[in-house]
Every structure is written in C-alpha cells, then in structure tokens.
Design an enzyme around this catalytic site. Structure first.
Site, short mmCIF file in Angstrom:
data_model
loop_
_atom_site.label_atom_id
_atom_site.label_comp_id
_atom_site.label_asym_id
_atom_site.label_seq_id
_atom_site.Cartn_x
_atom_site.Cartn_y
_atom_site.Cartn_z
N HIS A 207 -5.72 -2.93 -9.16
CA HIS A 207 -5.30 -1.69 -9.02
C HIS A 207 -5.31 -1.05 -10.14
CE1 HIS A 207 -2.07 0.72 -6.31
NE2 HIS A 207 -2.63 1.55 -7.37
N HIS B 189 -6.24 2.98 -11.88
CA HIS B 189 -6.70 4.48 -11.86
C HIS B 189 -7.53 4.94 -13.06
CE1 HIS B 189 -4.12 5.28 -8.32
NE2 HIS B 189 -3.37 4.25 -9.03
N ARG C 271 -9.47 7.74 -13.49
CA ARG C 271 -9.54 9.36 -13.61
C ARG C 271 -10.82 9.76 -13.69
NH1 ARG C 271 -4.52 9.07 -11.61
NH2 ARG C 271 -2.76 8.46 -13.03
N ASP D 152 -4.85 5.42 -1.64
CA ASP D 152 -3.67 5.40 -2.60
C ASP D 152 -3.28 6.69 -3.37
OD1 ASP D 152 -1.60 3.69 -4.12
OD2 ASP D 152 -2.80 3.89 -5.88
N HIS E 205 -0.76 2.40 0.28
CA HIS E 205 0.29 2.82 -0.73
C HIS E 205 1.54 3.00 0.22
CE1 HIS E 205 2.02 5.99 -3.69
NE2 HIS E 205 2.68 6.34 -2.40
N HIS F 89 1.49 -2.28 -4.94
CA HIS F 89 2.94 -2.27 -5.78
C HIS F 89 3.88 -2.19 -4.98
CE1 HIS F 89 1.99 2.13 -4.24
NE2 HIS F 89 0.92 2.11 -5.04
N ASN G 82 5.64 5.82 -9.07
CA ASN G 82 5.76 5.87 -7.64
C ASN G 82 5.16 4.61 -7.28
OD1 ASN G 82 6.66 6.36 -5.04
ND2 ASN G 82 5.03 7.95 -4.88
N ASP H 117 -1.33 -1.17 -11.43
CA ASP H 117 -1.05 0.02 -11.10
C ASP H 117 -1.32 1.06 -12.22
OD1 ASP H 117 -1.09 2.42 -9.51
OD2 ASP H 117 1.19 2.23 -9.12
N HIS I 7 -1.54 9.36 -17.90
CA HIS I 7 -1.46 10.46 -17.70
C HIS I 7 -1.46 11.08 -19.30
CE1 HIS I 7 -0.71 10.94 -13.66
NE2 HIS I 7 0.05 9.89 -13.61
ZN LIG Z 1 -0.19 3.95 -5.01
#
Ligand SMILES: [Zn+2]
Length: 439
Positions: A62, A64, A66, A154, A181, A234, A280, A307, A311
């Site tokens: 899991h 991200h 980007r 997700d 999710h 998650h 989240n 997860d 950012h």
């Molecule tokens: Zn999620």
C-alpha cells in the site's frame, strides 16, 4: 553471470520452513542455492555479520507514488529509492494519481518508469471505477494485462454495494482481489479526526470507528455473495477487527492490513494540532490501537502495509482542518515493526516476515515471499538489534511528513537486494562488511 555468496547468515524464511544458519548463493538475478557450507567457486563472498538476518524481500502492498501528476510530492524514482532504503524489494502502488490509473496506458507508464528507476519492483493497482468516481467499472482485463495486480478506488471506498458486487465478480474471474478503503462517506462527513473525547476537546470534527466497520461488514456480505476476494486496507478501528474476525470465521475470502502508525500512535498525538498526526483513517483511541496489536498477534491481521502518502511541507503546514491526510511510511516501517512488535514480544520474527512478505505476495499473486532456489533473488537483510534514530531530513522520499522524526528505535533494514543486485546498504548499521563492492 555475477555470483554472490552470502555466508553464514541467519535465514528466516517461514514459507520454506527455514530458521537457522545457511548460505545463500545468488547467480545473476536468481537464487541458485540455499544450503550449508556452499563452496565459493569464484563467487564474491560476503560474510553475513552475526546478528543480521536474511529474509525474503519485504513487500509493501500500500504505497502512493504520486506520479503521474503530483511529482512535487513523490516520483516513481524517489518512491522506489525510499522503498529499498526502507528494506522493501517490492511495492504495490495505489491508482489515485493524476490522472487515475484507470487504463492500460497509465499502468504501462508506471511500469516503464519503475523499470527505468531499477530499484524496488513496482506492482500497480488499477482503479475499480473510471476516475475512481464510483460510476463505471474500468476495463479490468486490460489493466491486468498491462500489469495491475489488484483493484482499488483507494482514497475513497468502492462507492456502492452494486459496484462492489460487479467488481468482485469481474476481478474474481481473474482471481484478483479488490482492496477496499473501508469508509462510509456519510458517516465520515467532513471529519478530520477520530470521533472521541480528544476530538471533542480539541473541537475537531470526528470520524467514528463505525464509519470503517460498516464498510467492512458490507464487503464481507458481498464477498460471501460473489466468492470474490476483499482486502481491507489500513484497518484502524476495533469494530473492524471484530467484523474481519467474524468474516474469517465464516470462511469468507477477506484479508486485511494494518499500518504501523495505527499500532504505535493514538489520537493523543492530536494535541497541538500537529498535521503529521492527521491521516485517514485517523489515529484512534488506545482500545483501537491495542485491538490492532491483538489482531496482529493472533493472525486476524494478514499484512502490515505503510499507506505511504507523501505530501509537500507547504500543504502539511496548513491549519489542521485544511491540511491533507497522510504520512510517509516506507523508511520508518521496519524499525517500528522490529521495535514495537518483535522486541515488544507481540510477534516472532518469522511471523513478522509473514506479515511483511509472505502474505502480501500471496494476496497479490506476485513472486516472492520466500527464498526459493530458482526464484528471483529479492532479499532483505535485517539488523534487528541495531539502534536507529529517525532523521526524516535524510530520507529518500521527497516528502518528510512523518510523526516519527527523532524517534529512537531498535531494529533496521541493513541491505536490500533486488534481482540479485545490492540496491541499498545502510552504512550506519553495516559498517565495512563488504556489501558495497561491485557485483
Ligand atoms: Zn485509503
């Protein structure tokens, strides 16, 4: 062909039933042999230091990345650099990029960029619905053919029960899971924190645990109806763990993951409105944290996944209500797991390897999870007793949004080997042990 012999390492490979001193001979991209007293025969020999442990390459299912679209937060190249620095030889990346990974051309772009970067393997996860908008199913067969290993919307839940039903039916034909999710949007509302005394005290809008568990229960029913596999991403709430346990006890094809921040932190961290504690699902109460540990301990939880959600500092510097959800996780996960799970006596090291390698490989249907003769040489070498102090500024991820900066822990990833290539050496823990020499 390059040959590398790892001598006298403690090998922990639960899928192969190994837990003892072995040599591992790597030839080219593959594991040639695992055994005792293997001859060097011209191979470059590395004596594995005492206290180091060779395990199957860790897999974070899991992440991200980007890219495409938000390269100021992370690129595929910086993401895989962070992955190998964290001990991960493979990652699965979520489709909520810009544009969303909802068609084969985007999947192919991700795969190409990952190959160019040449570090951790990247397995894309395709969107369930076009644009992850919850309306129309994607062309799942095309996405699979392009390299997707699972489907998810997700960032959002699969919008309706009917859409989830259809997704499970189609993905089920390929034996692929839907990663959920789990969140009821109407209960989540514009909540920014766990609904409980802390959010009440701080005047933050809450998200109850039931917002998550209601979706887990819906999906368990739909998995039962269709026979399709649901993987809960998650998981954070004690009610969700109860729902997963119930589903599993009824033979429903449901699996779940927990992120390190949900078994290490609680909403106590919200004091001072630190946006690095905004994620989240949210950090919840101690009862939830202890439930996640309980599920990890007794096997109700299948996977630990980060997860990883980069950012930019400017976004996280916004006021709490407006800052984005999420923290980076690739370079903090292994020390948190070794310290808070293994050294704390929650799980054994073999069980941790099931959570970080065996089960992610099995759920996604990808290679790895074991050190098999003839299999790809993806290995992680752990230094479980090494002292670590997190310095986010030195991390390879482009974003430094973490609540763990400055933490002192016991246990680290020492060396990461992908396809027989040494892709990362943690100098702070390996010292001069010869891992750096060219292979
Ligand atoms: Zn999620």
């Amino acid at each position: 062909m390059t040959r590398l012999l790892l001598k006298n390492g403690l090998v922990v490979d639960p899928a192969a039933g190994r837990n003892g001193q072995f040599d591992v001979l790597i030839e080219g991209e593959r594991v040639a042999r695992v055994g005792k007293g293997l001859p060097a025969d011209g191979a470059r020999v590395i004596e594995v230091p005492a206290g180091f442990v060779i395990v199957p390459g860790l897999i974070d299912m899991h992440v991200h990345l980007r890219e495409p679209g938000q390269e100021h937060k992370e690129t595929i190249a910086s993401g895989v650099a962070a992955a190998v620095a964290g001990g991960f030889t493979a990652i699965a990346c979520m489709p909520n990029t810009t544009p969303v990974n909802d068609q084969a051309g985007i999947t192919q772009f991700i795969v190409k960029r990952a190959v160019e970067a040449g570090l951790a393997r990247v397995y894309p996860i395709g969107a369930v619905s076009i644009g992850s908008n919850g309306d129309q199913l994607t062309e799942m067969a095309d996405l699979r053919d392009a390299g997707c290993v699972a489907f998810s919307d997700d960032g959002r839940p699969v919008a309706t029960a009917l859409l989830m039903r259809r997704a499970l039916e189609y993905a089920g034909m390929f034996g692929m899971p839907i990663i959920e999710h789990a969140e009821d949007p109407s209960l989540k509302g514009d909540g920014v924190a766990h609904e409980g005394p802390m959010a009440g005290m701080l005047g933050l809008k809450g998200i109850p645990g039931a917002a998550e568990s209601i979706m887990v229960e819906r999906d368990a029913s739909l998995s039962e109806l269709t026979g399709g596999r649901v993987h809960i991403a998650h998981m954070s709430a004690w009610q969700s763990l109860r729902a997963v346990r119930t589903a599993k006890s009824r033979g429903i094809a449901m699996t779940c993951e927990v992120a390190p921040h949900h078994f290490t932190l609680t909403d106590e961290r919200l004091r001072g409105y630190d946006t690095h504690a905004k994620m989240n699902p949210p950090l919840r109460e101690d009862a939830d944290r202890l439930a996640m540990l309980d599920g990890i301990r007794d096997g109700s939880v299948d996977v630990i996944a980060t997860d990883h959600a980069p950012h930019h500092a400017d976004e996280k510097a916004l006021e709490f209500d407006r800052a984005p959800f999420g923290i980076v996780g690739l370079e903090s996960a292994v020390p948190l797991c070794l310290d808070r799970l293994v050294h704390a006596g929650v799980v054994t090291l073999p069980r941790l390897i099931e959570l970080l390698a065996v089960n992610p490989a099995r759920i996604l249907g990808i290679p790895g999870g074991t050190i098999a003769e003839g299999g790809q040489a993806d290995l992680t070498i752990l230094a479980p007793d090494a002292a670590v102090t997190f310095e986010a500024a030195t991390w390879r991820t482009k974003s430094k949004n973490t609540p763990f900066d400055g933490w002192v822990l016991k246990g680290a990833a020492a060396v990461t080997i992908v396809g027989g290539r040494v892709c990362f050496v943690n100098d702070a823990v390996t010292g001069a042990n010869g891992f750096h020499a060219r292979t």
